[in-house]
Structures are given as C-alpha cells and as structure tokens.
Design an enzyme around this catalytic site. Structure first.
Site, PDB file in Angstrom:
ATOM      1  CB  CYS A  10      -0.951  -0.001   1.191  1.00 15.17           C
ATOM      2  SG  CYS A  10      -2.387  -1.081   0.992  1.00 15.17           S
ATOM      3  CG  ASP A  33      10.855  -9.062  -6.305  1.00 13.88           C
ATOM      4  OD1 ASP A  33       9.804  -9.660  -5.966  1.00 13.88           O
ATOM      5  OD2 ASP A  33      11.869  -8.991  -5.568  1.00 13.88           O
ATOM      6  CG  HIS A  49      -4.697  -4.564   1.730  1.00 10.29           C
ATOM      7  ND1 HIS A  49      -3.353  -4.399   2.001  1.00 10.29           N
ATOM      8  CD2 HIS A  49      -5.095  -5.641   2.457  1.00 10.29           C
ATOM      9  CE1 HIS A  49      -2.962  -5.331   2.853  1.00 10.29           C
ATOM     10  NE2 HIS A  49      -4.005  -6.094   3.147  1.00 10.29           N
ATOM     11  CG  ASN A  88       5.186 -17.245  -3.304  1.00 13.60           C
ATOM     12  OD1 ASN A  88       5.156 -18.290  -3.957  1.00 13.60           O
ATOM     13  ND2 ASN A  88       6.222 -16.431  -3.311  1.00 13.60           N
ATOM     14  CG  HIS A  99      -1.338  -5.341  -1.021  1.00 15.25           C
ATOM     15  ND1 HIS A  99      -1.687  -4.035  -0.730  1.00 15.25           N
ATOM     16  CD2 HIS A  99      -1.765  -5.565  -2.292  1.00 15.25           C
ATOM     17  CE1 HIS A  99      -2.314  -3.500  -1.771  1.00 15.25           C
ATOM     18  NE2 HIS A  99      -2.361  -4.409  -2.741  1.00 15.25           N
ATOM     19  CG  HIS A 101       2.791  -9.958  -4.040  1.00 21.35           C
ATOM     20  ND1 HIS A 101       2.344 -10.029  -2.733  1.00 21.35           N
ATOM     21  CD2 HIS A 101       3.856 -10.770  -4.120  1.00 21.35           C
ATOM     22  CE1 HIS A 101       3.126 -10.844  -2.053  1.00 21.35           C
ATOM     23  NE2 HIS A 101       4.048 -11.321  -2.859  1.00 21.35           N
TER      24      HIS A 101
END
Ligand code: 5GP
Ligand code: ZN
Length: 112
Positions: A10, A33, A49, A88, A99, A101
């Site tokens: 966030c 990343d 979120h 994951n 959050h 991804h």
C-alpha cells in the site's frame, strides 16, 4: 486498524515508498521486484488491498483476471508472451507480504 495501514505494498502504491514502476492503471500497479529471480521479475498488485489471491478471487474475480491480462502485456513486450505467474499464498508457501501480488517471471528461457 485496517490491514492496509502498515502494508508495504500500500505504501508503494501510494508512492510513500519508492519503487521502479513498470505499468499502472486505475486498478493495478506493477513494479520491479527488489530481489529479482529472473531477468525480468515484476510484481503486479491491485490498488485495493486483499491479503492473498484466494481473497481476491472470492471478492473480485474480474480484478484477478485483469492482473493476468497485465502480466500478459508485460511478457508480450519483454519475451514474446512467455512468462511464469506465481502467487505465493500463506507464510509456509513463501508469502511474506500480505497484500496480494503476482510475481511475473519472464525475459529469459526458464527451466521446467
Ligand atoms: P512474497 O514472498 O510475499 O511472495 O513476495 C514478496 C516480494 O516482494 C519478494 O520477492 C521481495 O523481493 C519483494 N519485496 C520486498 N520488499 C520490497 C520492496 O521494498 N520493494 C520491492 N520492489 N520489492 C520488494
Ligand atoms: Zn496493502
């Protein structure tokens, strides 16, 4: 306190934590990343979120589909449309940021 109050991603979406932007629109934000596991390793996060992909799929399947579409667009540019897409889910599966991804791994030929 809401989940999002102390959420790293966030903070990245809000711009209070710096990141290297790859793509954004009104629904998602995509950035490199910090610890890449492939030549191109991009994280796609929904602006809203959700803690993991299961919560996202249950509450907003169209947003999950948009994340897949965004991954496809990134891979179309980086590596003729080939990519690995990883969510994951749960600490024991390697999720460290809660959050949701998508990891998009692309840009090179990968082992099976
Ligand atoms: P997870 O382990 O939750 O599936 O993935 C979290 C990912 O976020 C990891 O691949 C990690 O390298 C990446 N990451 C953690 N902190 C930061 C950060 O501050 N900036 C960026 N760009 N990536 C981060
Ligand atoms: Zn968040």
């Amino acid at each position: 306190m809401a989940d999002s109050d102390e959420c790293l991603f966030c903070g990245i979406i809000a711009g209070t934590i710096p990141s290297e932007r790859v793509y954004e629109d009104d629904m998602v934000y995509a950035f490199k990343d910090i610890n890449p596991k492939a030549k191109v390793h991009v994280l796609i996060v929904p602006r809203k979120h959700y803690r993991d992909v299961a919560a996202l799929a249950k509450n907003d399947p169209a947003l999950l589909a948009h994340i897949v579409e965004t991954a496809q667009g990134i891979a179309d540019k980086a590596f003729h449309g080939a990519y690995r897409l990883i969510f994951n889910t749960g600490r024991d599966a390697g999720q460290s940021v809660f959050h949701v991804h998508a990891h998009v791994l692309t840009g090179e030929t990968m082992d099976e």
